[in-house]
Design an enzyme around this catalytic site. Structure first.
Site, mmCIF file in Angstrom:
data_model
loop_
_atom_site.group_PDB
_atom_site.id
_atom_site.type_symbol
_atom_site.label_atom_id
_atom_site.label_comp_id
_atom_site.label_asym_id
_atom_site.label_seq_id
_atom_site.Cartn_x
_atom_site.Cartn_y
_atom_site.Cartn_z
ATOM 1 N N ASP A 198 0.812 -1.212 0.000
ATOM 2 C CA ASP A 198 0.000 0.000 0.000
ATOM 3 C C ASP A 198 0.852 1.271 0.000
ATOM 4 O OD1 ASP A 198 0.999 -0.325 2.517
ATOM 5 O OD2 ASP A 198 -0.864 0.125 3.578
ATOM 6 N N HIS A 216 25.771 1.870 -17.061
ATOM 7 C CA HIS A 216 24.628 2.249 -16.239
ATOM 8 C C HIS A 216 24.719 1.593 -14.865
ATOM 9 C CE1 HIS A 216 22.003 3.435 -19.954
ATOM 10 N NE2 HIS A 216 22.916 4.327 -19.642
ATOM 11 N N ASP A 247 27.779 10.192 -12.681
ATOM 12 C CA ASP A 247 26.810 10.690 -13.663
ATOM 13 C C ASP A 247 25.543 10.997 -12.879
ATOM 14 O OD1 ASP A 247 24.971 11.105 -15.709
ATOM 15 O OD2 ASP A 247 25.778 9.527 -16.979
ATOM 16 N N ASP A 293 22.004 16.743 -16.675
ATOM 17 C CA ASP A 293 22.644 15.432 -16.898
ATOM 18 C C ASP A 293 24.144 15.670 -17.036
ATOM 19 O OD1 ASP A 293 23.322 12.868 -17.548
ATOM 20 O OD2 ASP A 293 22.257 12.811 -19.461
ATOM 21 N N HIS A 338 29.151 4.062 -26.390
ATOM 22 C CA HIS A 338 27.800 4.625 -26.394
ATOM 23 C C HIS A 338 27.771 5.829 -27.320
ATOM 24 C CE1 HIS A 338 29.313 7.864 -23.812
ATOM 25 N NE2 HIS A 338 29.849 6.931 -23.029
ATOM 26 N N HIS A 364 22.569 13.259 -26.490
ATOM 27 C CA HIS A 364 21.130 13.115 -26.713
ATOM 28 C C HIS A 364 20.446 14.428 -26.363
ATOM 29 C CE1 HIS A 364 20.806 12.775 -22.309
ATOM 30 N NE2 HIS A 364 21.784 11.893 -22.374
ATOM 31 N N GLU A 422 28.943 13.830 -24.381
ATOM 32 C CA GLU A 422 29.494 12.971 -23.328
ATOM 33 C C GLU A 422 30.376 11.850 -23.869
ATOM 34 O OE1 GLU A 422 26.445 10.346 -21.584
ATOM 35 O OE2 GLU A 422 24.971 11.520 -22.690
ATOM 36 N N GLU A 439 30.681 14.829 -19.288
ATOM 37 C CA GLU A 439 29.400 15.172 -19.921
ATOM 38 C C GLU A 439 28.951 16.558 -19.499
ATOM 39 O OE1 GLU A 439 24.915 13.214 -20.267
ATOM 40 O OE2 GLU A 439 26.218 12.702 -18.575
#
Length: 454
Positions: A41, A257, A274, A285, A364, A368, A401, A424
């Site tokens: 809950d 990540h 990060d 970011d 990577h 973005h 980045e 980054e």
């Protein structure tokens, strides 16, 4: 002072701009997010649907925004001048004294209409009766099909009622359209008010990275550093992080990540952080990498300066008319040349550059879009080779980045193994170039070591 306010009139103008793009005799349905159960809950901290928030500024769950396009207005001004034909409607939770004692105050339909600038507002208790009448006789329905299963089911149930109600004079819409492409384009170019908030989010986040550098030392745990960052966010008006913070020491920094954030920080290792704050719904970011003990080793400094050089090269390409592909070319060439010079990449240099050989260790994308979502909406206009060719325009915000990640199993000299580095920043495209919003997070070796020694 952090700027966290967008005027109601701007949200109204966004709704009118969206209406102007819709055909006459159409309706758009944009639902709010729902609360998500964490355990039994208890719920996760609520996060509003970003498209809904962009158009409403309203921060309660379960609400529904309805936009009615009646005439053939093609500008926001024309829409605003004929609000008898073009309407904005909000359905929200009814006032309920008992529920509010347990779960917090609700705005209610009456105050929602006056405070948020809607033409009409209803309680959710009226949704089942009223919403079919707004869809009846419309030609097209715009909504984000597949986003919320329960919402899809409700829309299709209403359409079935209308289709089966011919004898009662009901006429169901015949065209279903995706509302997301229009909203993505609107969100991609930031307004002055949005940019003020994003500058503030970056300032808070940069201060948090400084705090982490000052706090860090061998023997601390990654989660303790994360706690310092989150404390700095909340203490300055950003209650939450924009995403799960990455605080990875040593080889953990080679996991893109990594969010376990549970290991002890060791002398002689690097720490990659990060982390960015969310302020008034907008994300920062930022990534910084620095030595746990405050002093870069020769190998760490060599790779770090290579990543920094590649980032600067990429950022220097950013201006109106440029694109991510050109920024990628600049960063990849710097990284490939540097890794070749160090003997980490072997072979003919020009062929290595042509092959983007650095991607073996830079695994990577370069960046973005950034905004209400940390990986924000907006088309990159990729070609058949996956090159992102969309021309930059003033008001776009993006991350840049680059990184190098050499895990313990890599086929390289032992001295390079286990090093992960990413740098980054958040970059705004301006009329004549760019603005780096990440102005207060140190990133040169000299500035980092000086701060950590202070």
């Amino acid at each position: 002072m952090n700027k966290t306010h967008i005027d109601v009139s701007e949200y109204q103008q966004r709704r009118y701009r969206l209406l102007a793009q819709m055909p006459a005799n159409s309706v758009a349905l944009i639902p709010a997010a729902k609360e998500v159960t964490r355990s039994r809950d208890t719920e996760f901290l609520f996060c509003q649907d970003k498209d809904f928030f962009f158009l409403s500024g309203f921060y309660e769950p379960d609400a529904l925004l309805v936009l009615i396009k009646g005439d053939d207005a093609t500008t926001a001004e024309q829409v605003a001048s004929n609000l008898d034909s073009n309407e904005t409607i909000l359905f929200c939770r009814d006032k309920d004294p008992h529920a509010e004692v347990w779960q917090g105050r609700r705005v209610g339909p009456e105050d929602a209409q006056s405070q948020y600038g809607f033409e009409h507002a209803y309680g959710l208790s009226e949704l089942e009766q009223v919403l079919p009448m707004y869809l009846n006789g419309r030609q097209s329905v715009y909504f984000a099909q597949g986003l919320q299963k329960s919402f899809d089911e409700m829309v299709f149930a209403i359409l079935d009622i209308l289709r089966n109600g011919v004898k009662q004079g009901f006429v169901a819409p015949t065209t279903l359209c995706d509302i997301r492409p229009q909203l993505a384009e609107m969100r991609l170019i930031k307004s002055a008010a949005e940019l003020d908030i994003m500058r503030s989010a970056n300032q808070i986040s940069g201060n948090a990275h400084q705090r982490a550098m000052k706090f860090c030392q061998p023997g601390k745990f990654e989660y303790q550093v994360e706690a310092e960052i989150l404390h700095e966010f909340a203490s300055n008006g950003a209650r939450t992080a924009a995403y799960g913070s990455i605080v990875g020491g040593g080889e953990n920094a080679t996991i893109l990540h990594y969010t376990d954030n549970q290991d002890v920080l060791l002398d002689g290792e690097l720490l990659l952080i990060d982390a960015g704050a969310e302020l008034c719904g907008y994300a920062a970011d930022i990534t910084r990498t620095f030595p746990v003990n405050g002093k870069f080793s020769e190998e760490q400094a060599t790779l770090y300066n290579l990543v920094l050089e590649s980032q600067i090269a990429a950022i220097n390409t950013i201006k109106p008319g440029s694109n991510f592909a050109l920024a990628n070319d600049a960063a990849n060439e710097v990284l490939t040349r540097g890794l070749h010079q160090l003997g980490i990449l072997k072979g003919d240099l020009e062929q290595l550059i042509a092959d983007n050989a650095c991607k073996q260790y830079f695994i990577h994308g370069l960046g973005h879009w950034l905004g209400l979502d940390v990986h924000d909406v907006g088309d990159y206009q990729m070609d058949e080779n996956r090159r992102q060719l969309r021309p930059f325009e003033p008001g776009m915000v993006m991350t840049i980045e680059p990184g190098i990640y050499i895990d313990a199993e890599a086929d390289v000299d032992e001295r390079w193994k286990g090093i992960g580095i990413r740098i980054e920043d958040n970059i705004l495209v301006t009329e004549d170039g760019h603005e780096n919003l990440t102005v207060n997070a140190p990133k040169t070796i000299a500035d980092i070591e000086a701060l950590m020694a202070s």
